[in-house]
Design a protein around this motif. Structure first.
Motif, short mmCIF file in Angstrom:
data_model
loop_
_atom_site.label_atom_id
_atom_site.label_comp_id
_atom_site.label_asym_id
_atom_site.label_seq_id
_atom_site.Cartn_x
_atom_site.Cartn_y
_atom_site.Cartn_z
N LYS A 244 -8.21 2.20 2.21
CA LYS A 244 -8.25 3.54 1.62
C LYS A 244 -7.49 4.53 2.47
CE LYS A 244 -12.69 2.82 -0.72
NZ LYS A 244 -14.13 3.22 -0.78
N ARG A 245 -7.58 4.39 3.82
CA ARG A 245 -6.88 5.32 4.69
C ARG A 245 -5.35 5.15 4.61
NH1 ARG A 245 -10.29 6.47 10.20
NH2 ARG A 245 -12.29 6.92 9.17
N SER A 246 -4.89 4.01 4.05
CA SER A 246 -3.46 3.81 3.84
C SER A 246 -3.06 4.13 2.42
CB SER A 246 -3.07 2.35 4.16
OG SER A 246 -3.12 2.13 5.54
N GLY A 247 -3.92 4.84 1.67
CA GLY A 247 -3.59 5.29 0.32
C GLY A 247 -3.98 4.33 -0.77
N GLY A 248 -4.53 3.16 -0.41
CA GLY A 248 -4.92 2.20 -1.41
C GLY A 248 -3.75 1.34 -1.85
N LEU A 249 -4.03 0.36 -2.75
CA LEU A 249 -3.03 -0.57 -3.23
C LEU A 249 -2.13 0.08 -4.27
CD1 LEU A 249 -5.28 -2.32 -1.90
CD2 LEU A 249 -4.72 -4.11 -3.56
N ASN A 250 -0.82 -0.25 -4.24
CA ASN A 250 0.09 0.28 -5.25
C ASN A 250 0.20 -0.70 -6.42
OD1 ASN A 250 1.96 -1.74 -4.54
ND2 ASN A 250 2.93 -0.41 -3.01
N GLU A 251 1.09 -0.36 -7.41
CA GLU A 251 1.16 -1.15 -8.64
C GLU A 251 1.77 -2.53 -8.41
OE1 GLU A 251 4.85 1.29 -8.16
OE2 GLU A 251 2.67 1.60 -8.03
N LYS A 252 2.46 -2.77 -7.30
CA LYS A 252 3.08 -4.07 -7.03
C LYS A 252 2.14 -4.99 -6.27
CE LYS A 252 7.80 -2.21 -6.69
NZ LYS A 252 9.00 -2.10 -5.81
N ALA A 253 0.97 -4.50 -5.88
CA ALA A 253 0.09 -5.26 -5.00
C ALA A 253 -0.59 -6.41 -5.73
CB ALA A 253 -0.96 -4.34 -4.40
N ASN A 254 -0.75 -7.51 -5.02
CA ASN A 254 -1.52 -8.65 -5.49
C ASN A 254 -2.94 -8.47 -4.97
OD1 ASN A 254 -2.62 -11.10 -6.21
ND2 ASN A 254 -1.18 -12.34 -5.03
N VAL B 86 0.87 -1.18 0.00
CA VAL B 86 0.00 0.00 0.00
C VAL B 86 0.91 1.22 0.00
CG1 VAL B 86 -1.95 -1.13 1.15
CG2 VAL B 86 -0.16 -0.07 2.53
N TYR B 87 0.31 2.37 -0.29
CA TYR B 87 1.13 3.58 -0.41
C TYR B 87 1.60 4.09 0.95
CZ TYR B 87 0.14 3.90 -5.37
OH TYR B 87 0.09 3.65 -6.71
N TYR B 88 0.86 3.78 2.01
CA TYR B 88 1.24 4.29 3.32
C TYR B 88 0.95 3.23 4.38
CZ TYR B 88 1.73 7.49 7.27
OH TYR B 88 2.13 8.10 8.43
N PRO B 89 1.86 2.20 4.52
CA PRO B 89 1.66 1.17 5.53
C PRO B 89 1.76 1.78 6.93
CG PRO B 89 3.33 0.52 3.93
CD PRO B 89 3.08 1.97 3.73
N THR B 90 0.74 1.61 7.73
CA THR B 90 0.76 2.20 9.07
C THR B 90 -0.35 1.57 9.90
OG1 THR B 90 0.75 4.29 10.30
CG2 THR B 90 -0.82 4.09 8.48
N SER B 91 -0.51 2.07 11.13
CA SER B 91 -1.58 1.62 12.03
C SER B 91 -2.61 2.73 12.18
CB SER B 91 -1.01 1.26 13.41
OG SER B 91 -0.13 0.16 13.31
N HIS B 92 -3.90 2.31 12.27
CA HIS B 92 -5.01 3.26 12.38
C HIS B 92 -5.79 2.98 13.65
CE1 HIS B 92 -4.36 4.28 8.11
NE2 HIS B 92 -4.21 2.96 7.93
N LEU B 93 -6.38 4.01 14.22
CA LEU B 93 -7.23 3.81 15.41
C LEU B 93 -8.44 2.95 15.04
CD1 LEU B 93 -7.19 7.37 17.03
CD2 LEU B 93 -6.12 5.27 17.90
N PHE B 94 -8.71 2.02 15.92
CA PHE B 94 -9.83 1.11 15.66
C PHE B 94 -11.16 1.87 15.70
CE2 PHE B 94 -13.23 -1.53 17.54
CZ PHE B 94 -13.41 -2.42 16.50
N ASN B 95 -12.03 1.55 14.71
CA ASN B 95 -13.38 2.12 14.63
C ASN B 95 -14.31 0.99 14.22
OD1 ASN B 95 -15.81 3.47 14.02
ND2 ASN B 95 -14.73 5.28 13.25
#
Length: 835
Positions: free
Chosen positions: A755-765, A736-745
């Motif tokens: 989507k909050r991590s920028g979505g999948l990049n071109e290398k993603a399966n 993904v474009y921005y691998p990270t941790s998000h507050l649970f909701n």
């Protein structure tokens, strides 16, 4: 310019002669003026030597002004090299040649022999200055050129310096010429004293010599620089030899001839000077004397255990005893019964002669020219000694006495170090008849309790006694002993070894000593441990039937009887016996499990064999209110080992695939270099990845009563259970474009977090996305528009790499999946706060 050069040369020559004369202050030689005699001596040198001397003195002139002069001037400068003579080469060949060793002599190597006495001339003279600072001897012979100082005192005080004229007379004022040539100095003093007192009334006279004449002599024969030399009138035979550079090694030291008017007037043996300091034959020289050095005479060499090994020139010496006296006598380490003479017989062959110096015919054996005598040493091994080694206060050699016993060597336990195993003592003994090794064992405690018992061994000379510690690695000592015993075996004698294993302190192989029984073997091994099954043990014994086949039988040993000293139960051992002491059934310790996190009593808890995880949780007091059961992580060492083995096998297979793909030159939609680079990157990650050993455990089921739950597990030593507090994040990892941790909701699903991590990049399966829940379970992602599994706190969403980019390595697809699983597991554990 020529005059300037002369002044410079003259100044340097003067400095040279003044320094050679040993002035006490070099400041006096700042601008020395050479005498006519010094210039004449300088001119006698060769042109090359003159130039070399001038350059050397000019270079060192400034250093000489600053330096403190030596108390004794250096007359001889050491030579750089000293070549071997043909005599020394032949002696070296004899020393390193074949010799018969054995008997009672050691085989210590002999040092190369050198000709004796020639080191006296191991240098070249640095000065030709006459010796003028010594008292005039009474037998000095007066000759033309000598200066006589006459001091008259009494009625008148007059001093005359009178030179002996060429016609041999002394021109004495108011007396006239007095013939003095050929008179000794003492005769001159008496003559002048008589003439003065007769001629002058009331006058006393004191007579001495001033400047002395120089004389010309010849040094010929086998010397380094034969020729004519001008020396001081006080010079002796040895002074002239030094001046000529010394005697060559082909010249004699024992028949130095002094010739005068064609006749031999004196012979000198330098051995008298070198060995006893006798200078009586070192006569003073007269003008025209010839020193002649004939060739060397008969020579013999002596090496080995003598005080002064060398090659000696014979004169009156004829026997081996005479040669030993020349060599300074035998050393204390010499073995007189073992002496050899190497001889050239009839100029054809080398022979060896054995002689015994303890016998008359050995000492009086006649020597021949070229003989080499070898005196061997006593044995390096001490006799009449016993060696104490191991865990003792003072190891080393001790004097052996007849009738000596073990307690004489070790009279008290205070002679041993703390924590000694005194129940097992080994004695290595050498059989004097065949020099084989024998091993004996005993009990030091029993020997000290009863000094008259058989345990208190009688010791022989050269015995070695080994004492062990309770902590010793006995293989370091016993291993070499067993190797010696093994080397002595034959078809007539079995290898004397027995083996003990199982629950003993020092299992392993031990020497089979005479009359050794099961109890002795147990003592050797430090005794059974506390885990030993002491009711019985198993003894394996081997038999050879009719020399054809070797069979094995098992004997059950009544170990309880052995430990109670029951002689009937204490079986005597035979070669190759193997004793196994078993462990008490179910003795193994349960080990520990580590509880980390939200437990009432976290920490390391001992566990018993077969204990369940539910029981362990109850012993830990249950869980706290903050415990997040869904995020529990259970790690097991045995699972981690299997996972790591699998990872290593995958890495090996991938490495093979990379090599094969490189050889075939296959490409899959991209350039080969990029494909290989990605494959090697996967391989590097795989090699560096460490397995975690995580197991998925449903703790909610475990906490229910046992009759309702069927999912309980048995704990194992080394297990680790971590129960975290409830996490507040959801982690997105991978492509993904921005691998990270998000507050649970609770209102968000997997799509929302991606989507909050920028979505999948071109290398993603895109089809391989999956969710790893906090409890370790995995759910595949079911598409963009379909509802996926609910996302809870502590969950991790994984977007893997599109591995078909390196389709030439299809095996890498599976490996990449494994890597992602492991990396996500680690990330999940990190999210939960374990790592």
């Amino acid at each position: 310019m020529g005059e300037t050069k002369y002044r410079l040369s003259a100044g340097l020559i003067g400095a040279f002669f003044l320094f050679g004369a040993g002035l006490t202050s070099l400041t006096q030689a700042a601008d020395p003026k050479p005498t006519a005699e010094q210039l004449r001596l300088f001119q006698q040198l060769s042109p090359a030597r003159q130039q070399e001397l001038l350059r050397s003195l000019q270079r060192d002139k400034s250093a000489l002004k600053k330096a403190t002069p030596p108390a004794f001037p250096q007359v001889v400068r050491p030579k750089v090299n000293s070549q071997q003579s043909s005599i020394e080469k032949e002696a070296r060949k004899a020393s390193s040649g074949p010799s018969r060793q054995g008997g009672k002599a050691s085989s210590k190597a002999f040092q190369p022999l050198r000709q004796f006495g020639y080191d006296l001339f191991a240098g070249v003279p640095t000065t030709f200055a006459p010796a003028t600072d010594i008292p005039i001897p009474a037998n000095y012979v007066i000759g033309p050129g000598d200066t006589v100082i006459v001091q008259m005192f009494g009625k008148d005080n007059i001093e005359h310096k009178l030179a002996v004229s060429r016609d041999g007379t002394l021109p004495f004022p108011r007396i006239g010429p007095i013939p003095v040539v050929g008179l000794k100095f003492s005769q001159l003093q008496k003559l002048l004293d008589t003439r003065v007192k007769k001629q002058f009334i009331g006058i006393n006279v004191s007579i001495t010599l001033g400047k002395l004449r120089s004389i010309r002599i010849f040094v010929l024969g086998d010397v380094e620089r034969p020729g004519s030399y001008t020396v001081s009138g006080l010079s002796t035979l040895t002074n002239a030899l030094f001046l000529s550079g010394g005697i060559k090694k082909i010249g004699t030291l024992r028949n130095i001839q002094l010739k005068r008017r064609g006749k031999i007037v004196s012979r000198m043996d330098l051995y008298d000077l070198l060995l006893s300091g006798d200078t009586r034959r070192d006569v003073r020289l007269l003008p025209g004397d010839v020193i002649f050095i004939p060739p060397i005479g008969k020579t013999v060499g002596i090496g080995g255990e003598v005080r002064r090994p060398a090659i000696y020139e014979l004169k009156k010496e004829k026997t081996v005893e005479d040669l030993i006296k020349l060599g300074g006598g035998l050393l204390p380490t010499a073995f007189p019964e073992k002496v050899q003479i190497e001889r050239i017989r009839n100029n054809r062959q080398r022979i060896l002669l054995d002689i015994n110096l303890g016998e008359e015919n050995g000492r009086t054996r006649i020597l021949k020219d070229g003989d080499i005598v070898r005196v061997y040493s006593v044995l390096d091994v001490m006799e009449r000694v016993v060696i104490l080694a191991g865990h003792v206060q003072r190891p080393g050699g001790y004097q052996w006495t007849s009738g000596m016993r073990l307690t004489d060597l070790i009279p008290s336990m205070l002679d041993l170090k703390p924590e000694v195993d005194a129940r097992y003592v080994l004695v290595k003994r050498e059989n004097p008849n065949n020099r084989t090794v024998e091993i004996i064992s005993t009990d030091l405690v029993a020997a000290m309790d009863d000094t008259e018992s058989t345990a208190n061994l009688y010791l022989d000379a050269r015995d070695t006694v080994y004492i062990f510690s309770v902590y010793d690695n006995r293989r370091a000592t016993i291993g070499p002993l067993l190797a010696q015993l093994r080397a002595q075996t034959s078809h007539k004698e079995s290898y004397k070894e027995v083996v003990v294993s199982g629950t003993v302190h020092h299992g392993g192989s031990y020497p089979l000593t005479p009359n050794m029984r099961v109890s002795d073997l147990l003592n050797a091994a430090g005794g059974p441990t506390d885990a030993a099954y002491t009711l019985e043990a198993e003894l394996s014994r081997f038999h050879v039937t009719k020399g054809k086949i070797r069979k094995q039988e098992q004997i059950i040993v009544d170990l309880a009887g052995v430990l109670k000293n029951d002689a009937d139960k204490n079986i005597e051992l035979t070669p190759y016996d193997r004793l196994v002491v078993r462990r008490i059934p179910k003795w193994e310790e349960g080990g520990y499990i580590e509880l980390v996190g939200e437990f009432t009593f976290p920490g390391r808890l001992p566990i018993k064999r077969g204990e369940s995880l539910a029981d362990v949780l109850k012993r830990a007091g249950g869980l706290t209110e903050e415990a997040y059961l869904r995020g529990a992580v259970y790690l097991r060492a045995s699972v981690r080992a299997r996972e790591q083995k699998y990872l290593n096998r995958l890495a090996d297979q991938l490495e093979v695939d990379i090599v094969l793909a490189s050889a075939k030159g296959e490409e899959a939609g991209i350039e080969k270099k990029m494909a290989m680079a990605e494959a090697r990157s996967v391989l590097a990650q795989l090699r560096s990845t460490k397995a975690t050993g995580r197991m998925v455990v449903q703790l909610n089921d475990l906490l229910e009563p046992k009759e309702k739950s069927g999912s309980d597990i048995r704990v194992q030593p080394g297990d680790k259970l971590f129960i975290p507090q409830r996490p507040d994040v959801v982690t997105v990892l991978g492509e993904v474009y921005y691998p990270t941790s998000h507050l649970f909701n609770s209102k968000l699903n997997a799509d929302d977090y991606l989507k909050r991590s920028g979505g999948l990049n071109e290398k993603a399966n895109k089809k391989g996305v999956y969710v790893v829940h906090a409890d370790g379970s995995v759910d595949p992602y079911k598409g963009w528009s379909k509802a996926s599994s609910p996302i809870g706190p502590g969950d991790t969403i994984i977007v893997p790499l599109k591995v078909d980019r390196i389709s030439s390595l299809k095996f890498a697809v599976d490996i990449t999946q494994v890597l992602y699983n492991i990396s996500i597991t680690l990330a999940t554990l990190n999210t939960l706060g374990i790592f």
